[in-house]
Enzyme design. Structure first.
Site, mmCIF file in Angstrom:
data_model
loop_
_atom_site.group_PDB
_atom_site.id
_atom_site.type_symbol
_atom_site.label_atom_id
_atom_site.label_comp_id
_atom_site.label_asym_id
_atom_site.label_seq_id
_atom_site.Cartn_x
_atom_site.Cartn_y
_atom_site.Cartn_z
ATOM 1 N N HIS A 67 -34.736 -17.956 -7.276
ATOM 2 C CA HIS A 67 -35.399 -16.974 -6.418
ATOM 3 C C HIS A 67 -36.419 -16.135 -7.187
ATOM 4 O O HIS A 67 -37.304 -15.539 -6.584
ATOM 5 C CB HIS A 67 -34.367 -16.081 -5.725
ATOM 6 C CG HIS A 67 -33.692 -16.752 -4.563
ATOM 7 N ND1 HIS A 67 -33.155 -16.073 -3.496
ATOM 8 C CD2 HIS A 67 -33.487 -18.066 -4.307
ATOM 9 C CE1 HIS A 67 -32.647 -16.948 -2.628
ATOM 10 N NE2 HIS A 67 -32.821 -18.157 -3.111
ATOM 11 N N ASP A 68 -36.307 -16.083 -8.496
ATOM 12 C CA ASP A 68 -37.350 -15.437 -9.290
ATOM 13 C C ASP A 68 -38.580 -16.337 -9.379
ATOM 14 O O ASP A 68 -39.700 -15.917 -9.084
ATOM 15 C CB ASP A 68 -36.832 -15.105 -10.697
ATOM 16 C CG ASP A 68 -37.866 -14.348 -11.512
ATOM 17 O OD1 ASP A 68 -38.536 -13.457 -10.928
ATOM 18 O OD2 ASP A 68 -38.024 -14.635 -12.708
ATOM 19 N N VAL A 71 -41.160 -16.815 -6.457
ATOM 20 C CA VAL A 71 -41.930 -15.666 -5.982
ATOM 21 C C VAL A 71 -42.876 -15.224 -7.096
ATOM 22 O O VAL A 71 -42.493 -14.506 -8.010
ATOM 23 C CB VAL A 71 -40.993 -14.516 -5.553
ATOM 24 C CG1 VAL A 71 -41.792 -13.344 -5.012
ATOM 25 C CG2 VAL A 71 -39.991 -15.009 -4.512
ATOM 26 N N GLY A 73 -43.910 -16.802 -9.614
ATOM 27 C CA GLY A 73 -43.583 -17.310 -10.943
ATOM 28 C C GLY A 73 -42.347 -16.699 -11.576
ATOM 29 O O GLY A 73 -41.760 -15.743 -11.069
ATOM 30 N N ASP A 75 -41.001 -14.459 -13.656
ATOM 31 C CA ASP A 75 -41.470 -13.241 -14.331
ATOM 32 C C ASP A 75 -40.483 -12.092 -14.226
ATOM 33 O O ASP A 75 -40.834 -10.939 -14.460
ATOM 34 C CB ASP A 75 -42.823 -12.817 -13.735
ATOM 35 C CG ASP A 75 -42.715 -12.520 -12.246
ATOM 36 O OD1 ASP A 75 -41.603 -12.647 -11.668
ATOM 37 O OD2 ASP A 75 -43.741 -12.163 -11.639
ATOM 38 N N PRO A 164 -37.375 -20.715 0.365
ATOM 39 C CA PRO A 164 -37.087 -21.521 1.559
ATOM 40 C C PRO A 164 -35.809 -21.091 2.265
ATOM 41 O O PRO A 164 -34.749 -21.062 1.653
ATOM 42 C CB PRO A 164 -36.937 -22.945 0.999
ATOM 43 C CG PRO A 164 -36.652 -22.769 -0.454
ATOM 44 C CD PRO A 164 -37.307 -21.495 -0.871
ATOM 45 N N ASP A 218 -20.601 -26.729 -1.431
ATOM 46 C CA ASP A 218 -20.030 -28.038 -1.776
ATOM 47 C C ASP A 218 -18.540 -27.971 -1.462
ATOM 48 O O ASP A 218 -17.789 -27.279 -2.134
ATOM 49 C CB ASP A 218 -20.283 -28.304 -3.271
ATOM 50 C CG ASP A 218 -19.485 -29.489 -3.808
ATOM 51 O OD1 ASP A 218 -18.813 -30.187 -3.032
ATOM 52 O OD2 ASP A 218 -19.550 -29.702 -5.032
ATOM 53 N N THR A 221 -16.062 -29.783 -4.708
ATOM 54 C CA THR A 221 -15.903 -29.172 -6.033
ATOM 55 C C THR A 221 -16.838 -27.975 -6.152
ATOM 56 O O THR A 221 -17.829 -28.015 -6.888
ATOM 57 C CB THR A 221 -16.233 -30.201 -7.143
ATOM 58 O OG1 THR A 221 -17.539 -30.746 -6.882
ATOM 59 C CG2 THR A 221 -15.222 -31.324 -7.202
ATOM 60 N N ASP A 226 -21.583 -31.039 -10.431
ATOM 61 C CA ASP A 226 -21.443 -32.496 -10.346
ATOM 62 C C ASP A 226 -22.269 -32.994 -9.159
ATOM 63 O O ASP A 226 -23.003 -32.226 -8.549
ATOM 64 C CB ASP A 226 -19.969 -32.893 -10.226
ATOM 65 C CG ASP A 226 -19.327 -32.341 -8.953
ATOM 66 O OD1 ASP A 226 -20.073 -31.908 -8.041
ATOM 67 O OD2 ASP A 226 -18.093 -32.333 -8.867
#
Ligand SMILES: *[C@@H]1O[C@H](CO)[C@@H](O)[C@H](O)[C@H]1NC(C)=O
Ligand SMILES: *[C@@H]1O[C@H](CO)[C@@H](O)[C@H](O)[C@H]1NC(C)=O
Ligand SMILES: *[C@@H]1O[C@H](CO)[C@@H](O)[C@H](O)[C@H]1NC(C)=O
Length: 298
Positions: A67-68, A71, A73, A75, A164, A218, A221, A226
């Site tokens: 998430h960094d 947005v 790049g 940074d 997204p 998931d 697991t 994995d």
């Protein structure tokens, strides 16, 4: 956790993707080898103890990096707290009430400042932390490129627009990734009993009483790195719409099948994708700064 947008979709899409680096990154693995030889073991030990305390934290730390980077790049803009005069990204829709791990980043930053004061950027800490989280959860290792600097700005609007959401279809997921210079070629089903199980865990109540309930991305697991995520998709047990979109008759079906049957292909594509994502628009040279506290600009 329907509000979560760490759709592991990003794994497939990044995995199948070939990056056209817009601004050629000048990152290098040995950026701190003279100025801070203790860097890697310092980060690693905090990450390991955080994940030992709570296994879910590994995925949370990886999601912070994702998430960094999406947005403006990689940074560390994601780490800046809101103040009365500054609006950061933490309360953007894809982040609010779901992004976590900030305290772990604070602990790492404190430990790193102790051994190498004023040297290591928060953006690089996020990159190393993502790698160490994957390794701690049983996944592959890779060499992390370094030399990113920290932003002095953030954009809640860009966070709302660029990360997204879990509602996207395959076409929109692919164009979302293309906007980051990550290209992919084109892309619901859900198992009926899986739907029932999830509806009982996470009811849609009008008072929002189920909003803090958790469901694993998931089912097999949840705290191991994995390839069972892909097996879930083949069995129509993707949690998010955007997950199941990766296996719903479109162009990425064959990739999901390949990752399901060949875990080492998944690992090597994942590593390549992480390195490419870490290259998205870093601040280098004299741009940005090395924050003293990851939560605020100097
Ligand atoms: C995907 O979603 C976009 C935006 O909502 C929409 O315009 C498009 O028609 C959808 N594509 C498919 C194949 O459903
Ligand atoms: C919210 O609504 C559900 C049923 O829809 C009910 O069981 C629950 O007690 C309500 N919670 C609150 C805090 O009102
Ligand atoms: C959840 O409930 C609200 C009304 O309480 C409704 O508007 C919405 O469509 C429901 N969502 C789903 C996925 O059923």
């Amino acid at each position: 956790m329907a509000s979560s947008s760490f759709s592991s979709a990003f794994v497939v899409l990044l995995g199948m993707t070939y990056l056209l680096v817009a601004s050629k990154a000048q990152l290098t693995p040995n950026f701190y080898s003279h100025s801070c030889p203790q860097l890697f073991c310092t980060v690693r030990s905090v990450v390991e103890s955080a994940i030992m305390k709570e296994a879910r934290m590994g995925a949370s730390l990886l999601r912070l990096f994702f998430h960094d980077c999406f947005v403006n790049g990689c940074d560390a803009s994601i780490l800046l707290d809101d103040t009365s005069t500054f609006i950061g990204e933490k309360n953007a829709i894809p982040n609010k009430n779901s992004l976590r791990g900030f305290e772990v980043i604070d602990q790492i930053k404190t430990a790193v400042e102790k051994v190498c004061p004023g040297t290591i950027s928060c953006a690089d800490i996020l990159a190393i932390t993502a790698r160490d989280s994957i390794v701690t959860l049983g996944g592959p290792a890779w060499t992390v490129k370094l030399g990113r600097r920290d932003a002095r700005t953030a954009s809640q609007l860009a966070a709302n627009n660029n990360i997204p959401p879990p509602t996207l279809n395959l076409t929109s997921l692919i164009s979302n990734f293309q906007a980051q210079g990550l290209s992919a070629t084109d892309l619901s089903n859900i198992d009926a009993s899986f739907v029932q199980t999830r509806r009982s865990t996470c009811p849609n109540t009008s008072n929002g009483s189920g909003d803090t309930n958790l469901a694993p991305l998931d089912v097999k697991t949840p705290t191991l790195f994995d390839n069972s995520y892909y097996n879930n998709l083949i069995n129509k047990k993707g949690l998010l719409h955007s997950d199941q979109q990766l296996f719903s008759g479109g162009s990425t079906d064959s990739l999901v099948q390949a990752y399901n049957s060949n875990p080492s292909k998944f690992n090597s594509d994942f590593v390549a994708a992480m390195i490419k994502m870490g290259d998205i628009k870093p601040l280098t040279g004299s741009n940005g700064e090395i924050r003293k506290n990851c939560r605020k600009i100097n």
